[in-house]
Design a protein around this motif. Structure first.
Motif, PDB file in Angstrom:
ATOM      1  N   MET A   1     154.869  12.755  90.495  1.00 28.12           N
ATOM      2  CA  MET A   1     153.644  12.314  89.498  1.00 28.12           C
ATOM      3  C   MET A   1     154.036  12.690  88.158  1.00 28.12           C
ATOM      4  SD  MET A   1     150.078  14.055  91.680  1.00 28.12           S
ATOM      5  CE  MET A   1     149.838  13.216  93.007  1.00 28.12           C
ATOM      6  N   GLY A   2     153.642  12.075  87.256  1.00 23.27           N
ATOM      7  CA  GLY A   2     153.721  12.401  86.005  1.00 23.27           C
ATOM      8  C   GLY A   2     152.186  12.031  85.397  1.00 23.27           C
ATOM      9  N   PHE A   3     151.648  12.705  84.300  1.00 24.04           N
ATOM     10  CA  PHE A   3     150.427  12.875  83.880  1.00 24.04           C
ATOM     11  C   PHE A   3     150.157  12.476  82.448  1.00 24.04           C
ATOM     12  CE2 PHE A   3     150.338  15.721  87.398  1.00 24.04           C
ATOM     13  CZ  PHE A   3     149.219  15.159  88.191  1.00 24.04           C
ATOM     14  N   ILE A   4     149.159  11.407  82.427  1.00 19.71           N
ATOM     15  CA  ILE A   4     148.797  11.141  80.969  1.00 19.71           C
ATOM     16  C   ILE A   4     147.249  11.345  80.844  1.00 19.71           C
ATOM     17  CG2 ILE A   4     148.391   9.017  79.563  1.00 19.71           C
ATOM     18  CD1 ILE A   4     150.858   7.944  80.687  1.00 19.71           C
ATOM     19  N   ALA A   5     146.901  11.800  79.640  1.00 16.21           N
ATOM     20  CA  ALA A   5     145.398  12.209  79.306  1.00 16.21           C
ATOM     21  C   ALA A   5     145.002  11.483  77.993  1.00 16.21           C
ATOM     22  CB  ALA A   5     145.176  13.579  79.571  1.00 16.21           C
ATOM     23  N   THR A   6     143.753  11.129  77.903  1.00 17.52           N
ATOM     24  CA  THR A   6     143.573  10.656  76.659  1.00 17.52           C
ATOM     25  C   THR A   6     142.008  11.257  76.115  1.00 17.52           C
ATOM     26  OG1 THR A   6     142.246   8.910  77.292  1.00 17.52           O
ATOM     27  CG2 THR A   6     144.771   8.477  76.424  1.00 17.52           C
ATOM     28  N   GLY A   7     141.780  11.697  74.815  1.00 17.35           N
ATOM     29  CA  GLY A   7     140.428  12.305  74.580  1.00 17.35           C
ATOM     30  C   GLY A   7     140.060  12.383  73.095  1.00 17.35           C
ATOM     31  N   GLY A   8     138.996  12.820  72.945  1.00 17.53           N
ATOM     32  CA  GLY A   8     138.515  13.033  71.286  1.00 17.53           C
ATOM     33  C   GLY A   8     138.661  14.199  70.801  1.00 17.53           C
ATOM     34  N   THR A   9     139.080  15.259  71.568  1.00 15.58           N
ATOM     35  CA  THR A   9     139.572  16.515  70.850  1.00 15.58           C
ATOM     36  C   THR A   9     140.819  16.924  71.116  1.00 15.58           C
ATOM     37  OG1 THR A   9     138.962  18.121  72.473  1.00 15.58           O
ATOM     38  CG2 THR A   9     137.154  17.312  71.182  1.00 15.58           C
ATOM     39  N   TYR A  10     141.591  17.572  70.375  1.00 15.74           N
ATOM     40  CA  TYR A  10     142.958  18.068  70.724  1.00 15.74           C
ATOM     41  C   TYR A  10     143.161  19.098  71.620  1.00 15.74           C
ATOM     42  CZ  TYR A  10     144.615  15.062  66.882  1.00 15.74           C
ATOM     43  OH  TYR A  10     144.674  13.859  66.167  1.00 15.74           O
TER      44      TYR A  10
ATOM     45  N   ALA B   1     156.413  15.829  87.138  1.00 16.90           N
ATOM     46  CA  ALA B   1     157.286  15.625  85.790  1.00 16.90           C
ATOM     47  C   ALA B   1     156.993  16.726  84.694  1.00 16.90           C
ATOM     48  CB  ALA B   1     157.073  14.182  85.340  1.00 16.90           C
ATOM     49  N   PRO B   2     158.204  17.268  84.208  1.00 13.87           N
ATOM     50  CA  PRO B   2     157.841  18.439  83.165  1.00 13.87           C
ATOM     51  C   PRO B   2     157.083  18.027  81.914  1.00 13.87           C
ATOM     52  CG  PRO B   2     160.059  18.480  83.451  1.00 13.87           C
ATOM     53  CD  PRO B   2     159.472  17.095  84.246  1.00 13.87           C
ATOM     54  N   SER B   3     157.341  16.806  81.556  1.00 12.61           N
ATOM     55  CA  SER B   3     156.395  16.183  80.505  1.00 12.61           C
ATOM     56  C   SER B   3     155.229  15.778  80.896  1.00 12.61           C
ATOM     57  CB  SER B   3     157.254  15.141  79.569  1.00 12.61           C
ATOM     58  OG  SER B   3     158.419  15.536  79.175  1.00 12.61           O
ATOM     59  N   SER B   4     154.156  15.549  79.899  1.00 16.00           N
ATOM     60  CA  SER B   4     152.995  15.147  80.140  1.00 16.00           C
ATOM     61  C   SER B   4     152.666  14.205  78.569  1.00 16.00           C
ATOM     62  CB  SER B   4     151.982  15.971  80.577  1.00 16.00           C
ATOM     63  OG  SER B   4     151.895  17.153  79.602  1.00 16.00           O
ATOM     64  N   VAL B   5     151.692  13.475  78.725  1.00 18.04           N
ATOM     65  CA  VAL B   5     151.312  12.862  77.402  1.00 18.04           C
ATOM     66  C   VAL B   5     149.677  13.084  77.355  1.00 18.04           C
ATOM     67  CG1 VAL B   5     150.952  10.479  76.143  1.00 18.04           C
ATOM     68  CG2 VAL B   5     153.151  10.978  77.417  1.00 18.04           C
ATOM     69  N   TYR B   6     149.464  13.594  76.032  1.00 19.43           N
ATOM     70  CA  TYR B   6     147.950  13.361  75.643  1.00 19.43           C
ATOM     71  C   TYR B   6     147.940  12.678  74.379  1.00 19.43           C
ATOM     72  CZ  TYR B   6     143.482  14.795  74.335  1.00 19.43           C
ATOM     73  OH  TYR B   6     142.036  14.908  73.870  1.00 19.43           O
ATOM     74  N   ALA B   7     147.081  11.883  74.333  1.00 23.76           N
ATOM     75  CA  ALA B   7     146.892  10.873  73.352  1.00 23.76           C
ATOM     76  C   ALA B   7     145.509  10.995  72.907  1.00 23.76           C
ATOM     77  CB  ALA B   7     147.183   9.591  73.745  1.00 23.76           C
ATOM     78  N   HIS B   8     145.497  11.448  71.406  1.00 28.83           N
ATOM     79  CA  HIS B   8     143.881  11.582  70.995  1.00 28.83           C
ATOM     80  C   HIS B   8     143.546  10.285  70.355  1.00 28.83           C
ATOM     81  CE1 HIS B   8     141.155  12.794  67.654  1.00 28.83           C
ATOM     82  NE2 HIS B   8     141.233  14.120  68.237  1.00 28.83           N
ATOM     83  N   ASN B   9     142.222   9.942  70.237  1.00 25.89           N
ATOM     84  CA  ASN B   9     141.614   8.894  69.486  1.00 25.89           C
ATOM     85  C   ASN B   9     142.284   8.402  68.410  1.00 25.89           C
ATOM     86  OD1 ASN B   9     139.983   8.792  71.830  1.00 25.89           O
ATOM     87  ND2 ASN B   9     138.133   9.549  70.112  1.00 25.89           N
ATOM     88  N   ASP B  10     142.890   9.544  67.516  1.00 30.39           N
ATOM     89  CA  ASP B  10     143.425   9.226  66.341  1.00 30.39           C
ATOM     90  C   ASP B  10     145.040   8.467  66.547  1.00 30.39           C
ATOM     91  OD1 ASP B  10     141.219  10.457  64.943  1.00 30.39           O
ATOM     92  OD2 ASP B  10     142.498  12.313  64.531  1.00 30.39           O
TER      93      ASP B  10
END
Length: 186
Positions: free
Chosen positions: A105-114, A136-145
């Motif tokens: 499993m690899g994880f991605i999340a998005t959100g409005g605060t860091y 997976a050791p890496s993950s991705v977090y993407a902020h609205n910016d």
């Protein structure tokens, strides 16, 4: 091998954009891997009520079957109120844990605060641990910016992390597959 991207929300579109980008990276670099996107927004999934998962019908059964048929996953969720979505949690409740066992499993999340990136570490990874999945050791977090006004992922650093995550899940899955093949021969 089949990689399933899961957009774990029934609202918004940023999470799906990042999941699609990750799947595009895999397809570009590993055309031998079968890619599928499960967008929960397109399904009318029943609320988990504790019954045997095989008794569900309609969209709920279809979604369980799609998840069960995958060899590995890239799973994404927007973060609402400091947590994963109810739609994704419901999916995790519907799918028998044995389906995820020994899968990557690899994880991605998005959100409005860091600070919401911590949901990956504090909620998603422990759920994967319960399932006995490989994370997976890496993950991705993407902020609205990190998105353009047209909802395109434009931040170069986030795009690099998407690429890295895509490579990690494939590397891990291939390594596990090769290990299983060697073990079966012995």
């Amino acid at each position: 091998m089949q990689l399933l991207g899961i957009s774990g929300t029934i609202t918004g579109s940023k999470t799906k954009v990042v999941i699609e980008k990750a799947l595009e990276e895999v397809k570009k670099n590993h055309p031998d891997i079968e890619i599928e996107l499960l967008d929960l927004k397109k399904y009318d999934v029943q609320f988990c009520d504790g019954r045997d998962p095989s008794t569900y019908t309609g969209d709920t059964k279809e979604v369980i079957d799609i998840v069960a048929s995958a060899d590995f996953y890239i799973i994404g969720t927007p973060i609402f109120q400091g947590s994963l979505t109810g739609a994704l949690k419901n999916l995790f409740d519907l799918v028998p844990p044995a389906i995820f066992r020994n899968k990557v499993m690899g994880f991605i999340a998005t959100g409005g605060t860091y600070q919401h990136y911590l949901v990956i570490e504090n909620q998603l990874k422990p759920i994967a641990g319960y399932f006995r999945a490989f994370v997976a050791p890496s993950s991705v977090y993407a902020h609205n910016d990190h998105f353009s006004p047209q909802n395109e992922l434009v931040d170069e650093n986030v795009l690099e992390r998407v690429s890295l995550l895509s490579e990690e899940v494939v590397f891990m899955q291939k390594a596990l597959k090769n290990t299983n093949q060697v073990t079966q021969v012995i």
